[in-house]
Enzyme design. Structure first.
Site, PDB file in Angstrom:
ATOM      1  CG  HIS A 149      -6.950   1.533  16.313  1.00 36.10           C
ATOM      2  ND1 HIS A 149      -6.428   2.634  16.925  1.00 36.10           N
ATOM      3  CD2 HIS A 149      -7.019   1.850  14.982  1.00 36.10           C
ATOM      4  CE1 HIS A 149      -6.184   3.570  16.028  1.00 36.10           C
ATOM      5  NE2 HIS A 149      -6.542   3.120  14.847  1.00 36.10           N
ATOM      6  N   GLY A 175       0.856  -1.179   0.000  1.00 33.53           N
ATOM      7  CA  GLY A 175       0.000   0.000   0.000  1.00 33.53           C
ATOM      8  C   GLY A 175       0.891   1.226   0.000  1.00 33.53           C
ATOM      9  CB  ALA A 176       2.548   3.118  -2.545  1.00 33.19           C
ATOM     10  CG  ASP A 234      -0.613   1.224  -4.347  1.00 35.27           C
ATOM     11  OD1 ASP A 234      -0.691   1.694  -3.197  1.00 35.27           O
ATOM     12  OD2 ASP A 234      -1.576   1.203  -5.154  1.00 35.27           O
ATOM     13  CG  ASN A 287      -8.397   1.197  10.980  1.00 28.76           C
ATOM     14  OD1 ASN A 287      -8.102   0.641  12.029  1.00 28.76           O
ATOM     15  ND2 ASN A 287      -8.113   2.478  10.728  1.00 28.76           N
ATOM     16  NE  ARG A 311     -12.096   6.242  11.236  1.00 25.48           N
ATOM     17  CZ  ARG A 311     -12.453   6.539  12.477  1.00 25.48           C
ATOM     18  NH1 ARG A 311     -13.739   6.560  12.809  1.00 25.48           N
ATOM     19  NH2 ARG A 311     -11.537   6.788  13.400  1.00 25.48           N
ATOM     20  CB  VAL A 345      -0.566   4.835   6.176  1.00 29.12           C
ATOM     21  CG1 VAL A 345       0.099   4.085   7.319  1.00 29.12           C
ATOM     22  CG2 VAL A 345      -1.767   5.605   6.676  1.00 29.12           C
TER      23      VAL A 345
HETATM   24  C1  LMR Z   1      -6.269   6.403  12.886  1.00 33.47           C
HETATM   25  O1  LMR Z   1      -6.486   6.166  14.072  1.00 33.47           O
HETATM   26  O2  LMR Z   1      -5.841   7.474  12.482  1.00 33.47           O
HETATM   27  C2  LMR Z   1      -6.528   5.336  11.884  1.00 33.47           C
HETATM   28  O3  LMR Z   1      -7.062   4.220  12.501  1.00 33.47           O
HETATM   29  C3  LMR Z   1      -7.387   5.800  10.757  1.00 33.47           C
HETATM   30  C4  LMR Z   1      -8.805   6.090  11.174  1.00 33.47           C
HETATM   31  O4  LMR Z   1      -9.712   5.745  10.399  1.00 33.47           O
HETATM   32  O5  LMR Z   1      -9.032   6.672  12.213  1.00 33.47           O
END
Ligand code: LMR
Length: 334
Positions: A200, A33-34, A58, A145, A107, A37
Site C-alpha cells: 500500500h 479508533g473512532a 477510542d 498505516n 500522515r 475512518v
Molecule cells: C490512504 O490511502 O488513503 C490511506 O493509506 C491514508 C494515507 O495516508 O494515504
C-alpha cells in the site's frame, strides 16, 4: 423501521435498507479508533444490519460515545437494528467476532506512510495484544498505516494464526483504480475488474494483464499511456487526498473498504479480495505480509489465489514484498 412512515404489513421500499444484509444480525464487531475512518467503517457495518452490535473504541471515550450515539440515531434512516456502543478500552468492548484496527496517527502533507511506522507500531502492538486477550477467536482487519507492516506487526503481537489477521488496502487501492478508470468513460466503476496488489504505497502493483472493463481486456479499451497514468494516480491517491485535506487522511473509501472486507467474511461469501496476507510461498513470496488476492470466509483467510501474472508483474510483486520485509527489519532494529 416501523410506525407512521410505513403502512403496517407493507413491504419496505428497497431504498429504506441500503446495503441491508437481512433483518437484524448476530455477533459483534469492534472498531478500534473512532476517528474518521473508524466512524465510516462503523456506519457501514451498522447499516448492513448484519451484526447485533458494533462497538467503537477510542482513547477519547467521549468521542467514541458521541459517534456511537449519533450513529444510533440513524437506525430508522438506515433501516437497521444494530446496537452501537462507544467505549474507552478494548476490554470494555467485550469479546468480538471481528476487530477493525484503525487506531494510530494519520500522515500529514509531505509525509510518506512509512514515516508513521514507529509511532503506529506502538499503538497497533498494544491494541493487538489486548484484542488477543479479550477476543481470542476474532479476525483482525488492520487499517492503520503503514498498512502492510502494521498488519504483520498486529499478527506477531496478537499471536493469532495468520489466517485471522488481514490488512485492508488492496480493496481500497482497487476501488480507486476502478473509479479513476471509470472517469475515462470506458465502463462504470463496478464493471471494471482489477487487482491492486503488492504494498500500500510506492510498490503498489496493478497487473494490467488481469484488468477488464465490461468483460474485455482493459488494455484493449484504454491506451497504454492513459492506463499508466491511471495506475500512477491510484498509487498516489492517498497522498492526493492528504494534500487536499491538509489535516488528516482519506476516510470515506478506507472506511467503506474495511467494512466491505468484514461483511464479506461475516457473510461467509468466499469472495476473493485483494488483502494484505502472510504469503507462504505463493508468487514465490514467503513469510511476509503483502497484498495478494485472498479468498475470505467467516474465519478470515481461506486461501491465497494465484493469478497468472506476466513476468514483470510477478517481479514487481516480489520487489514489493522485499521492500516490506526491509522496512520491518528496520522497525525491529529501531
Ligand atoms: C490512504 O490511502 O488513503 C490511506 O493509506 C491514508 C494515507 O495516508 O494515504
Amino acid at each position: 423501521p416501523s410506525g407512521a412512515l410505513f403502512r403496517r404489513g407493507a413491504p419496505l421500499p428497497d431504498a429504506v435498507r441500503p446495503g441491508s444484509g437481512g433483518a437484524g444480525g448476530s455477533g459483534r464487531v469492534v472498531v478500534v479508533g473512532a476517528g474518521n475512518v473508524g466512524m465510516i467503517a462503523a456506519m457501514r457495518l451498522a447499516d448492513a444490519d448484519r451484526f447485533s452490535e458494533v462497538v467503537l473504541v477510542d482513547i477519547d471515550e467521549g468521542r467514541a460515545a458521541g459517534v456511537a450515539l449519533d450513529l444510533t440515531h440513524t437506525a430508522a434512516l438506515g433501516g437497521f437494528d444494530t446496537r452501537i456502543r462507544g467505549v474507552g478500552t478494548v476490554e470494555e468492548a467485550g469479546q468480538a467476532d471481528y476487530v477493525v484496527i484503525t487506531a494510530g496517527k494519520p500522515r500529514t502533507p509531505g509525509m510518506s506512510r512509512s514515516d508513521l511506522i514507529s509511532t503506529n507500531a506502538a499503538i497497533v502492538g498494544d491494541v493487538a495484544s489486548r484484542v488477543a486477550r479479550t477476543s481470542p477467536r476474532a479476525v483482525i482487519v488492520v487499517v492503520t498505516n503503514p498498512l502492510d507492516e502494521m498488519t504483520q506487526h498486529a499478527w506477531t503481537s496478537s499471536g493469532f494464526p495468520s489466517e485471522r489477521v488481514l490488512g485492508m488496502a488492496g480493496v481500497l487501492d482497487t476501488a480507486r483504480f476502478q473509479a479513476l478508470t471509470a472517469l475515462t468513460g470506458v465502463a462504470r466503476a463496478d464493471r471494471i475488474q482489477a487487482w491492486a496488489l503488492g504494498s500500500h504505497g510506492e510498490e503498489m502493483v496493478i497487473p494490467l494483464s488481469q484488468a477488464t472493463a465490461d468483460g474485455r481486456p482493459l488494455r484493449d479499451a484504454v491506451p497504454a499511456a492513459e492506463l499508466d497514468a491511471i495506475v500512477d494516480r491510484a498509487r498516489g491517491s492517498g497522498a492526493e487526498v492528504v494534500g487536499l485535506l491538509k489535516s488528516g487522511s482519506a476516510f470515506m473509501a478506507p472506511g467503506m473498504s474495511a467494512a466491505r472486507m468484514v461483511l464479506a467474511m461475516a457473510r461467509d461469501s468466499g469472495e476473493v479480495m485483494p488483502s494484505a496476507v502472510l504469503a507462504h510461498g505463493q508468487y514465490g513470496i514467503r513469510d511476509v505480509y503483502v497484498g495478494l488476492p485472498a479468498r475470505l470466509g467467516r474465519g478470515g483467510l481461506q486461501e491465497i489465489v494465484e493469478l497468472d501474472l506476466e513476468q514483470d508483474e510477478l517481479a514487481a510483486l516480489r520487489t514489493a514484498a522485499d521492500r516490506i520485509r526491509e522496512r520491518l527489519a528496520e522497525l525491529a532494529a529501531a
